[in-house]
Design a protein around this motif. Structure first.
Motif, PDB file in Angstrom:
ATOM      1  N   LEU A 106       0.824  -1.202   0.000  1.00 44.64           N
ATOM      2  CA  LEU A 106       0.000   0.000   0.000  1.00 44.64           C
ATOM      3  C   LEU A 106       0.862   1.257   0.000  1.00 44.64           C
ATOM      4  CD1 LEU A 106      -2.850   1.149   0.058  1.00 44.64           C
ATOM      5  CD2 LEU A 106      -2.775   1.031   2.552  1.00 44.64           C
ATOM      6  N   ASP A 107       1.971   1.236   0.727  1.00 45.97           N
ATOM      7  CA  ASP A 107       2.896   2.378   0.696  1.00 45.97           C
ATOM      8  C   ASP A 107       3.377   2.650  -0.727  1.00 45.97           C
ATOM      9  OD1 ASP A 107       2.723   2.889   3.391  1.00 45.97           O
ATOM     10  OD2 ASP A 107       4.520   1.757   3.928  1.00 45.97           O
ATOM     11  N   ASP A 108       3.727   1.580  -1.436  1.00 46.43           N
ATOM     12  CA  ASP A 108       4.199   1.734  -2.813  1.00 46.43           C
ATOM     13  C   ASP A 108       3.096   2.286  -3.709  1.00 46.43           C
ATOM     14  OD1 ASP A 108       6.667   0.736  -2.086  1.00 46.43           O
ATOM     15  OD2 ASP A 108       6.234  -1.315  -2.738  1.00 46.43           O
ATOM     16  N   VAL A 109       1.868   1.802  -3.525  1.00 46.55           N
ATOM     17  CA  VAL A 109       0.744   2.271  -4.334  1.00 46.55           C
ATOM     18  C   VAL A 109       0.513   3.761  -4.107  1.00 46.55           C
ATOM     19  CG1 VAL A 109      -1.769   2.132  -4.595  1.00 46.55           C
ATOM     20  CG2 VAL A 109      -0.403   0.040  -4.522  1.00 46.55           C
ATOM     21  N   ILE A 110       0.537   4.182  -2.850  1.00 48.73           N
ATOM     22  CA  ILE A 110       0.305   5.598  -2.529  1.00 48.73           C
ATOM     23  C   ILE A 110       1.397   6.476  -3.119  1.00 48.73           C
ATOM     24  CG2 ILE A 110       0.215   7.267  -0.633  1.00 48.73           C
ATOM     25  CD1 ILE A 110      -1.171   5.097   1.034  1.00 48.73           C
ATOM     26  N   LYS A 111       2.648   6.046  -3.008  1.00 51.26           N
ATOM     27  CA  LYS A 111       3.753   6.818  -3.576  1.00 51.26           C
ATOM     28  C   LYS A 111       3.605   6.962  -5.090  1.00 51.26           C
ATOM     29  CE  LYS A 111       7.114   5.534  -0.006  1.00 51.26           C
ATOM     30  NZ  LYS A 111       8.317   4.721   0.304  1.00 51.26           N
ATOM     31  N   HIS A 112       3.082   5.931  -5.725  1.00 52.54           N
ATOM     32  CA  HIS A 112       2.888   5.967  -7.174  1.00 52.54           C
ATOM     33  C   HIS A 112       1.771   6.931  -7.572  1.00 52.54           C
ATOM     34  CE1 HIS A 112       2.437   4.591 -11.308  1.00 52.54           C
ATOM     35  NE2 HIS A 112       1.159   4.362 -11.076  1.00 52.54           N
TER      36      HIS A 112
END
Length: 247
Positions: A106-112
């Protein structure tokens, strides 16, 4: 073994084979339609451009407006085809299950997604203990991207927008993830349409998109043996909940 049990087992196996064959036929149909139609769509776009270029300054403004409308419809059709192709790929993809840390994913998705909403005030409320699940990393990434993107899109008129991600443990080694926003919500009487392909409860003038995100999400969840549902009220936001197997 009891003959009745043998017959029931054979019948279940037969139904499973028929279901697999029907699903494969549907995937092949979806892929063929979206792929074969694309060539014709390229011709439509090409000839619309030729008309514009050939007539140039002589082009009547009314006719020019008609051509622009046709070009816009062709562009929209292309996006729908892209959605069909993506849905077909999700259904045909070979699953590569592993342990997936939902918090990290989820952290990666938000950063994207953050660069796409630069300048907006967004309040993130993410559970610090999101579980690890058993699943395909690429497919789960696609699903979470669709759900978080939807939450951001439909709450864009809120200041601040709020995106909440929580989870609950279920029986039989499953968990349920909840993605909630404080956006426009939807009429609960129409919720059966939410997870259908190209179905949107809001007009394209209000919110862009091709109506494929929730259909993709449902396909991913079902391929992991889970279920997905949505709850909302007009003006009161939306909560999408889906189940996945715990690692």
């Amino acid at each position: 073994m009891n003959p009745t049990l043998v017959d029931a087992s054979q019948r279940i196996e037969q139904l499973e084979r028929e279901l697999a064959q029907a699903r494969m036929a549907l995937e092949d149909f979806t892929y063929s339609v979206s792929h074969d139609l694309r060539a014709s769509l390229r011709h439509v776009n090409a000839y619309l451009r030729i008309v514009h270029e050939e007539l140039g300054d002589e082009l009547d403004p009314v006719i020019a407006n008609h051509l622009d409308t046709a070009a816009g419809a062709a562009t929209h059709m292309g996006r729908l085809m892209d959605g069909l192709m993506e849905l077909s790929r999700v259904g045909r993809a070979v699953m590569q299950p592993g342990v997936v840390d939902l918090g990290r994913l989820l952290d990666d998705v938000i950063k994207h997604l953050l660069p796409l909403v630069d300048g907006r005030e967004i309040r993130w409320r993410i559970a610090p203990d999101l579980p690890r699940v058993r699943g395909d990393l690429a497919l789960l990434n696609l699903m979470l991207t669709c759900l978080v993107d939807n939450a951001l899109k439909f709450s864009r008129e809120r200041a601040p927008a709020e995106v909440v991600v929580r989870w609950t443990a279920l029986e039989q080694g499953m968990c349920e993830i909840h993605v909630r926003d404080n956006g426009v919500g939807f009429d609960p009487r129409m919720q059966d349409r939410l997870f259908r392909v190209f179905q949107s409860l809001h007009s394209a003038r209000e919110f862009d998109g091709n109506g494929i995100g929730l259909a993709l999400s449902r396909r991913v969840v079902e391929r992991h043996g889970g279920k997905i549902r949505a709850k909302g009220e007009p003006g009161q936001g939306c909560t999408v909940s889906f189940s996945l197997p715990l690692a």
